[in-house]
Design a protein around this motif. Structure first.
Motif, PDB file in Angstrom:
ATOM      1  N   PRO A  61       0.817  -1.208   0.000  1.00  0.00           N
ATOM      2  CA  PRO A  61       0.000   0.000   0.000  1.00  0.00           C
ATOM      3  C   PRO A  61       0.855   1.264   0.000  1.00  0.00           C
ATOM      4  CG  PRO A  61       0.124  -0.882   2.207  1.00  0.00           C
ATOM      5  CD  PRO A  61       0.856  -1.843   1.323  1.00  0.00           C
ATOM      6  N   SER A  62       0.196   2.390  -0.320  1.00  0.00           N
ATOM      7  CA  SER A  62       0.864   3.685  -0.254  1.00  0.00           C
ATOM      8  C   SER A  62       0.834   4.188   1.182  1.00  0.00           C
ATOM      9  CB  SER A  62       0.159   4.686  -1.170  1.00  0.00           C
ATOM     10  OG  SER A  62       0.121   4.199  -2.488  1.00  0.00           O
ATOM     11  N   THR A  64       0.732   7.478   2.073  1.00  0.00           N
ATOM     12  CA  THR A  64      -0.164   8.632   2.183  1.00  0.00           C
ATOM     13  C   THR A  64      -1.195   8.589   1.067  1.00  0.00           C
ATOM     14  OG1 THR A  64       1.190  10.068   0.777  1.00  0.00           O
ATOM     15  CG2 THR A  64       1.700  10.046   3.140  1.00  0.00           C
ATOM     16  N   ALA A  65      -2.270   9.361   1.238  1.00  0.00           N
ATOM     17  CA  ALA A  65      -3.330   9.407   0.220  1.00  0.00           C
ATOM     18  C   ALA A  65      -2.831  10.027  -1.072  1.00  0.00           C
ATOM     19  CB  ALA A  65      -4.527  10.185   0.764  1.00  0.00           C
ATOM     20  N   CYS A  68      -1.166   7.534  -3.343  1.00  0.00           N
ATOM     21  CA  CYS A  68      -2.000   6.388  -3.713  1.00  0.00           C
ATOM     22  C   CYS A  68      -2.572   6.570  -5.114  1.00  0.00           C
ATOM     23  CB  CYS A  68      -3.126   6.230  -2.682  1.00  0.00           C
ATOM     24  SG  CYS A  68      -4.141   4.786  -2.958  1.00  0.00           S
ATOM     25  N   SER A  88      -0.751  -1.878   6.931  1.00  0.00           N
ATOM     26  CA  SER A  88      -1.700  -0.765   6.890  1.00  0.00           C
ATOM     27  C   SER A  88      -1.238   0.231   5.847  1.00  0.00           C
ATOM     28  CB  SER A  88      -1.817  -0.094   8.262  1.00  0.00           C
ATOM     29  OG  SER A  88      -0.578   0.454   8.642  1.00  0.00           O
ATOM     30  N   PHE A  90      -2.841   2.879   2.276  1.00  0.00           N
ATOM     31  CA  PHE A  90      -3.897   3.295   1.342  1.00  0.00           C
ATOM     32  C   PHE A  90      -3.871   2.408   0.101  1.00  0.00           C
ATOM     33  CE2 PHE A  90      -3.172   7.011   3.890  1.00  0.00           C
ATOM     34  CZ  PHE A  90      -4.412   7.617   3.998  1.00  0.00           C
ATOM     35  N   TRP A  91      -5.047   1.944  -0.311  1.00  0.00           N
ATOM     36  CA  TRP A  91      -5.208   1.208  -1.554  1.00  0.00           C
ATOM     37  C   TRP A  91      -6.207   1.955  -2.427  1.00  0.00           C
ATOM     38  CZ3 TRP A  91      -4.163  -1.524   2.892  1.00  0.00           C
ATOM     39  CH2 TRP A  91      -3.163  -2.496   2.809  1.00  0.00           C
ATOM     40  N   LYS A 106      -9.891   6.243  -2.623  1.00  0.00           N
ATOM     41  CA  LYS A 106      -8.778   5.628  -1.903  1.00  0.00           C
ATOM     42  C   LYS A 106      -9.301   5.133  -0.567  1.00  0.00           C
ATOM     43  CE  LYS A 106      -5.999   9.004  -4.202  1.00  0.00           C
ATOM     44  NZ  LYS A 106      -5.174  10.189  -4.143  1.00  0.00           N
ATOM     45  N   VAL A 107      -8.888   3.949  -0.183  1.00  0.00           N
ATOM     46  CA  VAL A 107      -9.336   3.347   1.075  1.00  0.00           C
ATOM     47  C   VAL A 107      -8.128   3.182   1.993  1.00  0.00           C
ATOM     48  CG1 VAL A 107     -10.344   1.295   2.126  1.00  0.00           C
ATOM     49  CG2 VAL A 107     -11.228   2.125  -0.048  1.00  0.00           C
ATOM     50  N   GLU A 108      -8.252   3.746   3.191  1.00  0.00           N
ATOM     51  CA  GLU A 108      -7.207   3.546   4.187  1.00  0.00           C
ATOM     52  C   GLU A 108      -7.653   2.433   5.118  1.00  0.00           C
ATOM     53  OE1 GLU A 108      -4.583   5.961   7.542  1.00  0.00           O
ATOM     54  OE2 GLU A 108      -6.518   6.756   6.922  1.00  0.00           O
TER      55      GLU A 108
END
Length: 199
Positions: A61-62, A64-65, A68, A88, A90-91, A106-108
């Motif tokens: 995942p990234s 930060t937003a 992402c 954990s 952002f995807w 984007k989903v955290e």
């Protein structure tokens, strides 16, 4: 649910019909599906975006937003959640209605694999219900404009109009009141003058 690590499969044991004595065993890929919907009151909720994650080949995942993007799925940085246990970040979720992927959100989230013993010792409630821990879910930090415009007309006025045009609205109201006062004064002045002359 059991995991067969050598085959990268999850084992589902399910009782088919109520008259079946034994449970049927089915091996399935450990896929995690995410769908994001809006919340409409007058119509059906619309699907904004979705994605599916293979837990044995999970894209990193990234952090930060802002970082992402859909490139998360194109990188060669994959890992197994069953080996790492916890991740954990952002995807991105996307829509491919037109045939090409378009980033729609984007989903955290935090994903964690627990054994049965660990899950008993660290209970978690559904959504923000008690026990709200492991992890603790804080209320979302939504912008002031995140509300239904039809059900909150006063909030629409306050957030979208009053903040921007507060002084113009106040000056306009004062000018209208002054104009009404002057018109009423000129309208009633002949009667007052006439009454003053004849008395």
């Amino acid at each position: 649910m059991e995991i067969i690590v050598q085959e990268n499969k999850m084992v589902q044991k399910k009782k088919g019909k109520f008259w079946h004595i034994e449970k049927t065993v089915k091996k399935v890929d450990p896929m995690f599906y995410i769908e994001v919907y809006d919340k409409d009151i007058l119509s059906r909720d619309d699907l904004l975006g979705s994605t599916e994650l293979d837990l044995t080949r999970l894209p990193a995942p990234s952090k930060t937003a802002n970082e992402c993007t859909l490139e998360v799925y194109e990188r060669d940085n994959f890992f197994s959640l069953f080996e790492r246990k916890k991740i954990s970040g952002f995807w991105p979720v996307y829509s491919d209605v037109m045939g090409t992927r378009e980033l729609t959100g984007k989903v955290e989230m935090e994903l964690e694999i627990l054994t049965e013993e660990e899950s008993v010792g660290r209970p978690a409630g559904l959504a923000r219900n008690e026990p709200n821990s492991n992890p603790e879910l804080l209320p979302p930090e939504r912008p002031d404009t995140s509300f239904n415009w039809f059900t909150n007309p006063w909030k629409v006025f306050k957030v979208l109009i009053w903040r921007r045009y507060k002084w113009q609205i106040l000056i306009g109201v004062i000018l209208i009141l002054l104009i009404i006062f002057v018109v009423l004064m000129f309208y009633s002045a002949p009667e007052a003058i006439n009454a003053a002359i004849w008395t």
